[in-house]
Design a protein around this motif. Structure first.
Motif, PDB file in Angstrom:
ATOM      1  N   GLY A   1       1.333   4.921  17.402  1.00 37.10           N
ATOM      2  CA  GLY A   1       1.470   3.576  16.852  1.00 37.10           C
ATOM      3  C   GLY A   1       0.546   3.348  15.668  1.00 37.10           C
ATOM      4  N   ALA A   2      -0.693   3.819  15.779  1.00 33.88           N
ATOM      5  CA  ALA A   2      -1.640   3.666  14.674  1.00 33.88           C
ATOM      6  C   ALA A   2      -1.210   4.483  13.461  1.00 33.88           C
ATOM      7  CB  ALA A   2      -3.041   4.076  15.132  1.00 33.88           C
ATOM      8  N   LEU A   3      -0.777   5.713  13.697  1.00 35.62           N
ATOM      9  CA  LEU A   3      -0.316   6.550  12.585  1.00 35.62           C
ATOM     10  C   LEU A   3       0.969   6.012  11.974  1.00 35.62           C
ATOM     11  CD1 LEU A   3      -1.077  10.127  13.925  1.00 35.62           C
ATOM     12  CD2 LEU A   3      -2.237   8.898  12.093  1.00 35.62           C
ATOM     13  N   ALA A   4       1.843   5.446  12.799  1.00 40.62           N
ATOM     14  CA  ALA A   4       3.072   4.843  12.276  1.00 40.62           C
ATOM     15  C   ALA A   4       2.735   3.658  11.384  1.00 40.62           C
ATOM     16  CB  ALA A   4       3.980   4.410  13.420  1.00 40.62           C
ATOM     17  N   GLY A   5       1.759   2.847  11.776  1.00 43.50           N
ATOM     18  CA  GLY A   5       1.345   1.731  10.943  1.00 43.50           C
ATOM     19  C   GLY A   5       0.811   2.193   9.601  1.00 43.50           C
ATOM     20  N   LEU A   6       0.012   3.245   9.599  1.00 41.00           N
ATOM     21  CA  LEU A   6      -0.523   3.780   8.350  1.00 41.00           C
ATOM     22  C   LEU A   6       0.597   4.329   7.470  1.00 41.00           C
ATOM     23  CD1 LEU A   6      -2.963   4.582   6.615  1.00 41.00           C
ATOM     24  CD2 LEU A   6      -3.032   6.726   7.897  1.00 41.00           C
ATOM     25  N   LEU A   7       1.498   5.088   8.057  1.00 42.38           N
ATOM     26  CA  LEU A   7       2.615   5.649   7.296  1.00 42.38           C
ATOM     27  C   LEU A   7       3.510   4.548   6.728  1.00 42.38           C
ATOM     28  CD1 LEU A   7       4.217   8.179   6.429  1.00 42.38           C
ATOM     29  CD2 LEU A   7       5.475   7.951   8.558  1.00 42.38           C
ATOM     30  N   GLU A   8       3.766   3.531   7.513  1.00 43.18           N
ATOM     31  CA  GLU A   8       4.613   2.428   7.047  1.00 43.18           C
ATOM     32  C   GLU A   8       3.953   1.672   5.901  1.00 43.18           C
ATOM     33  OE1 GLU A   8       5.003   0.581  10.805  1.00 43.18           O
ATOM     34  OE2 GLU A   8       6.372   2.131  11.537  1.00 43.18           O
TER      35      GLU A   8
ATOM     36  N   PRO B   1      13.512  -0.164   1.285  1.00 42.89           N
ATOM     37  CA  PRO B   1      12.664  -0.779   2.330  1.00 42.89           C
ATOM     38  C   PRO B   1      12.642   0.017   3.636  1.00 42.89           C
ATOM     39  CG  PRO B   1      14.747  -1.913   2.225  1.00 42.89           C
ATOM     40  CD  PRO B   1      14.779  -0.871   1.142  1.00 42.89           C
ATOM     41  N   VAL B   2      12.394   1.306   3.548  1.00 44.25           N
ATOM     42  CA  VAL B   2      12.376   2.139   4.747  1.00 44.25           C
ATOM     43  C   VAL B   2      11.193   1.782   5.651  1.00 44.25           C
ATOM     44  CG1 VAL B   2      11.072   4.061   3.745  1.00 44.25           C
ATOM     45  CG2 VAL B   2      12.700   4.501   5.558  1.00 44.25           C
ATOM     46  N   ALA B   3      10.137   1.221   5.087  1.00 44.34           N
ATOM     47  CA  ALA B   3       8.969   0.845   5.895  1.00 44.34           C
ATOM     48  C   ALA B   3       9.323  -0.236   6.906  1.00 44.34           C
ATOM     49  CB  ALA B   3       7.840   0.373   4.988  1.00 44.34           C
ATOM     50  N   VAL B   4      10.178  -1.155   6.511  1.00 44.12           N
ATOM     51  CA  VAL B   4      10.578  -2.229   7.427  1.00 44.12           C
ATOM     52  C   VAL B   4      11.382  -1.643   8.587  1.00 44.12           C
ATOM     53  CG1 VAL B   4      11.859  -4.378   7.627  1.00 44.12           C
ATOM     54  CG2 VAL B   4      10.575  -3.895   5.547  1.00 44.12           C
ATOM     55  N   LEU B   5      12.312  -0.757   8.291  1.00 45.25           N
ATOM     56  CA  LEU B   5      13.122  -0.129   9.333  1.00 45.25           C
ATOM     57  C   LEU B   5      12.251   0.671  10.302  1.00 45.25           C
ATOM     58  CD1 LEU B   5      15.948   0.567  10.441  1.00 45.25           C
ATOM     59  CD2 LEU B   5      15.932   2.526   8.899  1.00 45.25           C
ATOM     60  N   LEU B   6      11.318   1.438   9.765  1.00 45.99           N
ATOM     61  CA  LEU B   6      10.424   2.209  10.633  1.00 45.99           C
ATOM     62  C   LEU B   6       9.538   1.312  11.491  1.00 45.99           C
ATOM     63  CD1 LEU B   6       9.304   5.106   8.271  1.00 45.99           C
ATOM     64  CD2 LEU B   6      10.829   5.246  10.244  1.00 45.99           C
ATOM     65  N   ALA B   7       9.066   0.208  10.919  1.00 40.85           N
ATOM     66  CA  ALA B   7       8.218  -0.714  11.686  1.00 40.85           C
ATOM     67  C   ALA B   7       8.993  -1.324  12.841  1.00 40.85           C
ATOM     68  CB  ALA B   7       7.672  -1.810  10.772  1.00 40.85           C
ATOM     69  N   VAL B   8      10.233  -1.722  12.576  1.00 36.12           N
ATOM     70  CA  VAL B   8      11.048  -2.318  13.642  1.00 36.12           C
ATOM     71  C   VAL B   8      11.334  -1.285  14.730  1.00 36.12           C
ATOM     72  CG1 VAL B   8      13.321  -3.277  14.143  1.00 36.12           C
ATOM     73  CG2 VAL B   8      12.033  -4.118  12.183  1.00 36.12           C
ATOM     74  N   LEU B   9      11.705  -0.081  14.351  1.00 36.99           N
ATOM     75  CA  LEU B   9      12.031   0.948  15.347  1.00 36.99           C
ATOM     76  C   LEU B   9      10.816   1.363  16.169  1.00 36.99           C
ATOM     77  CD1 LEU B   9      14.504   3.243  13.393  1.00 36.99           C
ATOM     78  CD2 LEU B   9      15.020   1.687  15.268  1.00 36.99           C
TER      79      LEU B   9
END
Length: 151
Positions: free
Chosen positions: A35-42, A56-64
């Motif tokens: 979760g922490a790494l996903a937040g950084l990547l997003e 806006p791939v960051a929004v899609l990744l954050a939701v998933l």
């Protein structure tokens, strides 16, 4: 000889099928790190362009990730703390790094033409995290004296 009847034994309590082991908690810790790494990547994917078009791939990744990670954690350890932990770490990373500025004025969540992606990451990821935590909770048990009928 005494032919006394022995009373039947009380049934033994079933073993706790939902007892979390150390490996289950290790899995929750790994999901928190994810979760922490996903937040950084997003955060780093907010200013993603394909030519001159914002993607806006960051929004899609954050939701998933914020919908799936709490459900996976709750599947490993049946507690609300386990379900909240990956989302909480994502939130700390995203909010923490979004307020840090460099001396030049650079930020990870930019405004301007990328403002809607930045807000989509915060709001979409936050809403998906709350929905993921709430829907991972089991339904409340019914009371013993109430029938299953609805009003």
């Amino acid at each position: 000889m005494d032919d006394a009847v022995t009373p039947p034994r009380a049934p033994a309590a079933p073993p706790a099928a939902s007892a979390a082991t150390g490996l289950d908690w290790l899995g929750v810790v790994l999901l928190c790190a994810a979760g922490a790494l996903a937040g950084l990547l997003e955060l780093l994917l907010v200013p993603l362009y394909a030519g001159s078009v914002i993607i806006p791939v960051a929004v899609l990744l954050a939701v998933l990730t914020n919908f799936v990670l709490p459900r996976l954690a709750r599947g490993l350890v049946p507690s609300a703390a386990a379900a909240i932990a990956p989302f909480l770490l994502w939130l700390v990373v995203v909010l923490g790094l979004s307020v840090i500025t460099r001396p030049e004025g650079d930020v990870l969540l930019p405004g301007g033409s990328l403002q809607w992606v930045s807000y989509g990451l915060l709001l979409g990821g936050g809403l998906a995290g709350v929905i993921g935590v709430v829907t991972s909770a089991p339904p409340p048990p019914q009371r013993a004296g109430t029938p299953g009928s609805r009003r």
